[in-house]
Design a protein around this motif. Structure first.
Motif, short mmCIF file in Angstrom:
data_model
loop_
_atom_site.label_atom_id
_atom_site.label_comp_id
_atom_site.label_asym_id
_atom_site.label_seq_id
_atom_site.Cartn_x
_atom_site.Cartn_y
_atom_site.Cartn_z
N GLU A 1 0.83 -1.20 0.00
CA GLU A 1 0.00 0.00 0.00
C GLU A 1 0.87 1.26 0.00
O GLU A 1 0.62 2.20 -0.75
CB GLU A 1 -0.92 0.00 1.22
CG GLU A 1 -1.79 1.22 1.32
CD GLU A 1 -2.65 1.22 2.58
OE1 GLU A 1 -3.50 2.12 2.68
OE2 GLU A 1 -2.46 0.36 3.45
N ASN B 1 -0.50 6.38 -6.65
CA ASN B 1 -1.85 5.82 -6.58
C ASN B 1 -2.41 6.06 -5.18
O ASN B 1 -2.08 5.34 -4.24
CB ASN B 1 -1.82 4.32 -6.90
CG ASN B 1 -3.19 3.72 -6.98
OD1 ASN B 1 -4.20 4.39 -6.80
ND2 ASN B 1 -3.25 2.44 -7.25
N GLU B 2 -3.26 7.06 -5.03
CA GLU B 2 -3.82 7.41 -3.72
C GLU B 2 -4.94 6.47 -3.29
O GLU B 2 -5.36 6.49 -2.15
CB GLU B 2 -4.33 8.85 -3.73
CG GLU B 2 -3.23 9.88 -3.84
CD GLU B 2 -2.29 9.85 -2.65
OE1 GLU B 2 -2.76 9.68 -1.52
OE2 GLU B 2 -1.07 10.00 -2.86
N ASN B 3 -5.44 5.66 -4.20
CA ASN B 3 -6.55 4.75 -3.91
C ASN B 3 -6.19 3.34 -4.37
O ASN B 3 -6.80 2.80 -5.28
CB ASN B 3 -7.82 5.26 -4.62
CG ASN B 3 -9.06 4.53 -4.22
OD1 ASN B 3 -9.09 3.84 -3.20
ND2 ASN B 3 -10.09 4.64 -5.02
N ASP C 1 -9.16 0.73 -4.28
CA ASP C 1 -10.42 1.17 -4.89
C ASP C 1 -11.56 1.24 -3.88
O ASP C 1 -12.64 0.70 -4.08
CB ASP C 1 -10.81 0.27 -6.06
CG ASP C 1 -9.81 0.34 -7.19
OD1 ASP C 1 -9.40 1.47 -7.52
OD2 ASP C 1 -9.43 -0.71 -7.72
N LEU C 2 -11.31 1.92 -2.78
CA LEU C 2 -12.32 2.04 -1.74
C LEU C 2 -13.06 3.38 -1.78
O LEU C 2 -14.07 3.54 -1.11
CB LEU C 2 -11.68 1.86 -0.36
CG LEU C 2 -11.07 0.49 -0.10
CD1 LEU C 2 -10.40 0.46 1.26
CD2 LEU C 2 -12.12 -0.59 -0.18
N LYS C 3 -12.55 4.32 -2.54
CA LYS C 3 -13.21 5.62 -2.61
C LYS C 3 -14.43 5.54 -3.51
O LYS C 3 -14.54 4.70 -4.39
CB LYS C 3 -12.24 6.67 -3.13
CG LYS C 3 -11.12 6.95 -2.15
CD LYS C 3 -10.25 8.06 -2.60
CE LYS C 3 -9.14 8.28 -1.58
NZ LYS C 3 -8.20 9.29 -2.01
N VAL C 4 -15.36 6.46 -3.29
CA VAL C 4 -16.61 6.50 -4.04
C VAL C 4 -16.31 6.92 -5.48
O VAL C 4 -15.60 7.90 -5.71
CB VAL C 4 -17.60 7.48 -3.39
CG1 VAL C 4 -18.86 7.59 -4.21
CG2 VAL C 4 -17.92 7.03 -1.97
N LEU C 5 -16.85 6.17 -6.43
CA LEU C 5 -16.69 6.51 -7.85
C LEU C 5 -17.89 7.34 -8.29
O LEU C 5 -19.02 7.09 -7.89
CB LEU C 5 -16.63 5.24 -8.71
CG LEU C 5 -15.45 4.30 -8.45
CD1 LEU C 5 -15.60 3.05 -9.29
CD2 LEU C 5 -14.15 4.99 -8.79
N LYS C 6 -17.64 8.31 -9.13
CA LYS C 6 -18.73 9.10 -9.69
C LYS C 6 -19.37 8.31 -10.82
O LYS C 6 -18.70 7.63 -11.59
CB LYS C 6 -18.20 10.43 -10.24
CG LYS C 6 -17.58 11.32 -9.19
CD LYS C 6 -18.63 11.83 -8.25
CE LYS C 6 -17.99 12.73 -7.20
NZ LYS C 6 -18.91 13.14 -6.20
N GLN D 1 1.20 4.16 -2.91
CA GLN D 1 0.96 5.57 -2.63
C GLN D 1 2.16 6.43 -3.02
O GLN D 1 1.99 7.54 -3.51
CB GLN D 1 0.61 5.77 -1.17
CG GLN D 1 -0.78 5.27 -0.84
CD GLN D 1 -1.14 5.40 0.63
OE1 GLN D 1 -0.29 5.67 1.46
NE2 GLN D 1 -2.40 5.19 0.94
#
Length: 127
Positions: A50, A58-60, A63-68, A54
């Motif tokens: 991880e 790659n900050e995510n 892939d846990l952040k909300v996708l638009k 980073q």
């Protein structure tokens, strides 16, 4: 009067005794401080991967952040990255919706939410 003499003797004994030397407070040597200052030096396994992701930008990584939502049509569904053959996803159908619609998404089978939005699983190599 006798009590005053006794107190005087006790005070003089305490003053004449040598005091106990204070214990030295040690500090970690600077050699170890320099060795352990970077978390990458002590991290292992998933945490190290991880941190490496980073530092690569790659900050995510998971892939846990909300996708638009994108277009979301049957011809152009919103692609959801996953390293597995299936993934559970949640769709916030309206901006003011009080609940999330959860569903399983399987590789090769685009799925439609109750609101009419389409999703498709796309392969992403694991971290």
């Amino acid at each position: 009067m006798a009590s005053l003499t006794l107190c005087g003797r006790l005070l003089s004994r305490c003053a004449s005794r040598t005091t106990i030397p204070l214990r030295n407070i040690s500090k970690t040597s600077t050699k170890f401080e320099k060795l352990l200052d970077d978390p990458l030096n002590v991290a292992t396994g998933l945490e190290k991967r991880e941190l490496l992701a980073q530092t690569a930008g790659n900050e995510n990584p998971f892939d846990l952040k909300v996708l638009k939502k994108e277009k979301g049509t049957k011809d152009c569904p919103t692609e959801i990255p996953s390293a597995f053959d299936s993934r559970i996803i949640g769709c916030i159908c309206d901006d003011d919706a009080p609940a999330i619609s959860w569903m399983w998404l399987h590789a090769g089978h685009p799925k439609r939410c109750m609101c009419g939005h389409w999703f498709k699983l796309s392969y992403k190599p694991p971290v």
